[in-house]
Design a protein around this motif. Structure first.
Motif, mmCIF file in Angstrom:
data_model
loop_
_atom_site.group_PDB
_atom_site.id
_atom_site.type_symbol
_atom_site.label_atom_id
_atom_site.label_comp_id
_atom_site.label_asym_id
_atom_site.label_seq_id
_atom_site.Cartn_x
_atom_site.Cartn_y
_atom_site.Cartn_z
ATOM 1 N N MET A 33 0.812 -1.220 0.000
ATOM 2 C CA MET A 33 0.000 0.000 0.000
ATOM 3 C C MET A 33 0.846 1.271 0.000
ATOM 4 N N PHE A 91 -1.654 1.676 -4.274
ATOM 5 C CA PHE A 91 -2.629 2.355 -3.424
ATOM 6 C C PHE A 91 -3.778 2.903 -4.265
ATOM 7 N N ALA A 110 -7.230 2.230 3.784
ATOM 8 C CA ALA A 110 -6.129 2.242 2.823
ATOM 9 C C ALA A 110 -5.086 3.293 3.195
#
Length: 121
Positions: A54, A60, A114
């Motif tokens: 990420m 991402f 996230a």
């Protein structure tokens, strides 16, 4: 023979977006499956590994776009399926409002997760 009915107007925006999101989801799901089952085997997926993936801006953005696209595609599909079954009037407006709020909440929560996983929040 039964008459075909669809709440989607052929060539309309909703119809087009449903198809575009479906095509995008096929590609991203293939990438996601390949990444987490062939490159990184499912048994080796760890929290730290997810954080490392990420941190890459491209990964991402792909995952956030995946979240937004999947949410829209699912909610739009459920809503139109209900309309196809005869949902109308105030019930149609209430269902649309509830699905929209649920979708926005899902996107907000998923984006927050996230950002945390990427170390940006």
């Amino acid at each position: 023979m039964a008459e075909r009915y669809s709440s989607f107007t052929p060539g309309g925006t909703g119809w087009l977006l449903q198809r575009i999101t479906a095509a995008f989801l096929v590609v991203v799901l293939a990438f996601h499956f390949f990444q987490l089952h062939f490159i990184t085997h499912a048994a080796d997926v760890t929290f730290a590994g997810t954080q490392a993936r990420m941190e890459h801006v491209g990964y991402f953005l792909t995952m956030v776009l995946f979240l937004v696209t999947a949410t829209f595609h699912g909610i739009n599909g459920v809503y139109n399926a209900l309309v196809n079954q005869g949902l109308d009037g105030i019930q149609k407006k209430v269902v649309l409002a509830v699905l929209t709020i649920a979708g926005l909440a899902l996107i907000a929560q998923g984006t927050y997760v996230a950002l945390v996983m990427a170390g940006w929040a």
